[in-house]
Motif scaffolding. Structure first.
Motif, mmCIF file in Angstrom:
data_model
loop_
_atom_site.group_PDB
_atom_site.id
_atom_site.type_symbol
_atom_site.label_atom_id
_atom_site.label_comp_id
_atom_site.label_asym_id
_atom_site.label_seq_id
_atom_site.Cartn_x
_atom_site.Cartn_y
_atom_site.Cartn_z
ATOM 1 N N GLN A 180 0.577 -1.209 0.059
ATOM 2 C CA GLN A 180 -0.111 0.060 -0.047
ATOM 3 C C GLN A 180 0.929 1.271 0.187
ATOM 4 O O GLN A 180 0.710 2.292 -0.724
ATOM 5 N N PRO A 181 1.919 1.343 0.884
ATOM 6 C CA PRO A 181 2.955 2.631 0.860
ATOM 7 C C PRO A 181 3.266 2.908 -0.623
ATOM 8 O O PRO A 181 3.517 4.079 -1.122
ATOM 9 N N THR A 182 3.657 1.789 -1.217
ATOM 10 C CA THR A 182 4.417 2.106 -2.495
ATOM 11 C C THR A 182 3.531 2.484 -3.726
ATOM 12 O O THR A 182 3.647 3.573 -4.373
ATOM 13 N N PHE A 183 1.973 1.616 -3.330
ATOM 14 C CA PHE A 183 1.174 2.313 -4.392
ATOM 15 C C PHE A 183 0.659 3.586 -4.379
ATOM 16 O O PHE A 183 0.506 4.257 -5.241
ATOM 17 N N ALA A 184 0.728 3.921 -2.968
ATOM 18 C CA ALA A 184 0.010 5.567 -2.491
ATOM 19 C C ALA A 184 1.259 6.657 -3.163
ATOM 20 O O ALA A 184 0.809 7.337 -3.715
ATOM 21 N N ALA A 185 2.492 5.996 -3.138
ATOM 22 C CA ALA A 185 3.697 7.097 -3.589
ATOM 23 C C ALA A 185 3.692 7.074 -4.850
ATOM 24 O O ALA A 185 4.010 8.061 -5.535
ATOM 25 N N TYR A 186 3.468 6.089 -5.872
ATOM 26 C CA TYR A 186 3.659 5.897 -7.096
ATOM 27 C C TYR A 186 2.478 5.714 -8.094
ATOM 28 O O TYR A 186 2.408 5.683 -9.156
ATOM 29 N N HIS A 187 1.149 5.982 -7.236
ATOM 30 C CA HIS A 187 0.065 6.043 -8.057
ATOM 31 C C HIS A 187 -0.150 7.236 -9.075
ATOM 32 O O HIS A 187 0.438 8.077 -9.041
ATOM 33 N N VAL A 188 -0.709 6.903 -10.203
ATOM 34 C CA VAL A 188 -0.615 7.826 -11.221
ATOM 35 C C VAL A 188 -2.106 8.254 -11.627
ATOM 36 O O VAL A 188 -2.973 7.591 -11.461
ATOM 37 N N LYS A 189 -2.358 9.575 -11.702
ATOM 38 C CA LYS A 189 -3.452 10.252 -11.632
ATOM 39 C C LYS A 189 -4.337 9.840 -12.937
ATOM 40 O O LYS A 189 -3.657 9.535 -13.979
ATOM 41 N N GLY A 190 -5.489 9.644 -12.830
ATOM 42 C CA GLY A 190 -6.228 9.175 -13.981
ATOM 43 C C GLY A 190 -6.407 7.464 -13.952
ATOM 44 O O GLY A 190 -7.404 6.985 -14.637
ATOM 45 N N THR A 191 -6.005 6.901 -12.860
ATOM 46 C CA THR A 191 -6.236 5.647 -12.434
ATOM 47 C C THR A 191 -6.965 5.420 -11.053
ATOM 48 O O THR A 191 -6.809 6.379 -10.388
ATOM 49 N N LYS A 192 -7.523 4.377 -11.081
ATOM 50 C CA LYS A 192 -8.454 4.359 -9.588
ATOM 51 C C LYS A 192 -7.479 4.150 -8.480
ATOM 52 O O LYS A 192 -6.228 3.390 -8.633
ATOM 53 N N PHE A 193 -7.769 4.848 -7.445
ATOM 54 C CA PHE A 193 -6.946 4.549 -6.308
ATOM 55 C C PHE A 193 -7.129 3.475 -5.502
ATOM 56 O O PHE A 193 -7.917 3.403 -4.208
ATOM 57 N N ASP A 194 -7.073 2.343 -6.180
ATOM 58 C CA ASP A 194 -7.297 0.943 -5.389
ATOM 59 C C ASP A 194 -6.296 -0.088 -5.804
ATOM 60 O O ASP A 194 -6.098 -0.042 -7.043
ATOM 61 N N LEU A 195 -5.841 -0.518 -4.811
ATOM 62 C CA LEU A 195 -4.569 -1.493 -5.034
ATOM 63 C C LEU A 195 -4.974 -2.748 -5.790
ATOM 64 O O LEU A 195 -4.108 -3.322 -6.571
ATOM 65 N N TYR A 196 -6.192 -3.235 -5.510
ATOM 66 C CA TYR A 196 -6.697 -4.420 -6.319
ATOM 67 C C TYR A 196 -6.915 -4.065 -7.697
ATOM 68 O O TYR A 196 -7.238 -4.797 -8.537
ATOM 69 N N ASP A 197 -7.148 -2.958 -8.257
ATOM 70 C CA ASP A 197 -7.492 -2.447 -9.460
ATOM 71 C C ASP A 197 -6.550 -2.871 -10.616
ATOM 72 O O ASP A 197 -5.176 -2.502 -10.227
ATOM 73 N N PRO A 198 -6.814 -3.845 -11.252
ATOM 74 C CA PRO A 198 -5.501 -4.194 -12.249
ATOM 75 C C PRO A 198 -5.007 -3.294 -12.915
ATOM 76 O O PRO A 198 -3.568 -3.251 -13.165
ATOM 77 N N VAL A 199 -5.484 -2.274 -13.538
ATOM 78 C CA VAL A 199 -4.625 -1.233 -14.289
ATOM 79 C C VAL A 199 -3.943 -0.294 -13.539
ATOM 80 O O VAL A 199 -2.648 0.008 -13.569
ATOM 81 N N ALA A 200 -4.584 0.135 -12.338
ATOM 82 C CA ALA A 200 -3.750 1.074 -11.373
ATOM 83 C C ALA A 200 -2.646 0.197 -10.848
ATOM 84 O O ALA A 200 -1.558 0.733 -10.583
ATOM 85 N N ASN A 201 -2.630 -1.012 -10.437
ATOM 86 C CA ASN A 201 -1.799 -1.799 -9.949
ATOM 87 C C ASN A 201 -0.367 -1.799 -10.785
ATOM 88 O O ASN A 201 0.571 -1.613 -10.534
ATOM 89 N N ILE A 202 -0.684 -2.239 -12.157
ATOM 90 C CA ILE A 202 0.196 -2.125 -13.105
ATOM 91 C C ILE A 202 1.061 -1.201 -13.328
ATOM 92 O O ILE A 202 2.205 -0.970 -13.253
ATOM 93 N N VAL A 203 0.169 0.297 -13.459
ATOM 94 C CA VAL A 203 0.702 1.464 -13.558
ATOM 95 C C VAL A 203 1.465 1.959 -12.589
ATOM 96 O O VAL A 203 2.777 2.526 -12.773
ATOM 97 N N ALA A 204 1.031 1.701 -11.351
ATOM 98 C CA ALA A 204 1.815 2.319 -10.165
ATOM 99 C C ALA A 204 3.176 1.564 -10.011
ATOM 100 O O ALA A 204 4.042 1.917 -9.566
ATOM 101 N N ALA A 205 3.091 0.245 -10.437
ATOM 102 C CA ALA A 205 4.287 -0.861 -10.101
ATOM 103 C C ALA A 205 5.291 -0.517 -11.123
ATOM 104 O O ALA A 205 6.333 -0.381 -10.844
ATOM 105 N N CYS A 206 4.765 -0.095 -12.418
ATOM 106 C CA CYS A 206 5.698 0.167 -13.605
ATOM 107 C C CYS A 206 6.494 1.567 -13.285
ATOM 108 O O CYS A 206 7.641 1.806 -13.601
#
Length: 223
Positions: A180-206
């Motif tokens: 969760q902390p990594t997701f919050a720090a690297y979340h990309v605007k325009g994607t859902k703020f949901d760690l389980y959302d597949p697209v948001a998860n991939i974009v934040a991880a990348c």
């Protein structure tokens, strides 16, 4: 006393007769002069007398003309103001219509530019790449796919409850097992703020992998 005359001789005029005749002559001349002169005088007098009505008529006409001109000027001003208001209203309506058309056109173009992605692993990766390209985040389909299969086998609800992160109360979740902390720090605007959302998860991880390793393509193990 009766005065007699001799036939064949002219009657002699007395002084009284002469005066009487002179008077009659004088009156006759005066009458003649009156009959001739007053015509001219009458014309002059008529001209003089008629000057007042003419002047009065001109004054009235002038006042009426001024009133009409003032009235026409007022009407023209009102008409000009109404025409300007009408023109302004039409201009505003035209501007609003133009803006509405432009907005509709922009929305249509946006819809055309944004493809529809399938709700599966292939579609999630492709949608993530679409967003990453817009945001300038590096990564390829192959690099993402290999890491997804290693981390979660393609299950967007996957969760790790046994590693050190889980022991610390922040388990890794989703396709690329992000905490969760990594997701919050690297979340990309325009994607859902949901760690389980597949697209948001991939974009934040990348986004995180690009910052840490240069690209998700460079990740070949747990990261």
């Amino acid at each position: 006393m009766t005065e007699t005359t001799t036939p064949g001789h002219s009657r002699r005029l007395t002084k009284a007769h002469k005066l009487s005749i002179a008077g009659v002559a004088t009156l006759g001349a005066a009458a003649l002069a009156f009959s001739l002169v007053p015509a001219q005088a009458g014309e002059e007098t008529g001209t003089t007398i008629s000057a007042a009505p003419v002047a009065w008529t001109q004054a009235v006409n002038g006042a009426q003309t001024k009133t009409v001109q003032t009235h026409l000027g007022t009407q023209q001003a009102v008409a000009t103001k109404a025409a300007k208001a009408d023109a302004d209203a039409k201009a505003k309506a035209a501007a609003a219509a133009k803006k509405a058309r432009e907005t509709k056109t922009a929305a249509s173009r946006s819809a055309v530019r944004t493809p529809v992605f399938a709700n599966n692993l292939d579609g999630w990766i492709k949608e993530a790449l679409f967003i990453m390209k817009r945001e300038g985040i590096p990564g390829t389909y192959a690099g993402i796919h290999k890491n997804v299969m290693r981390e979660s086998s393609g299950n967007p609800r996957a969760i790790n409850n046994w590693d050190i992160n889980a022991q610390n109360g922040i388990p890794s979740k989703g396709l690329l097992q992000v905490i969760q902390p990594t997701f919050a720090a690297y979340h990309v605007k325009g994607t859902k703020f949901d760690l389980y959302d597949p697209v948001a998860n991939i974009v934040a991880a990348c986004n995180y992998a690009a910052d840490r390793y240069g690209s998700m393509d460079n990740v070949n193990s747990a990261y």
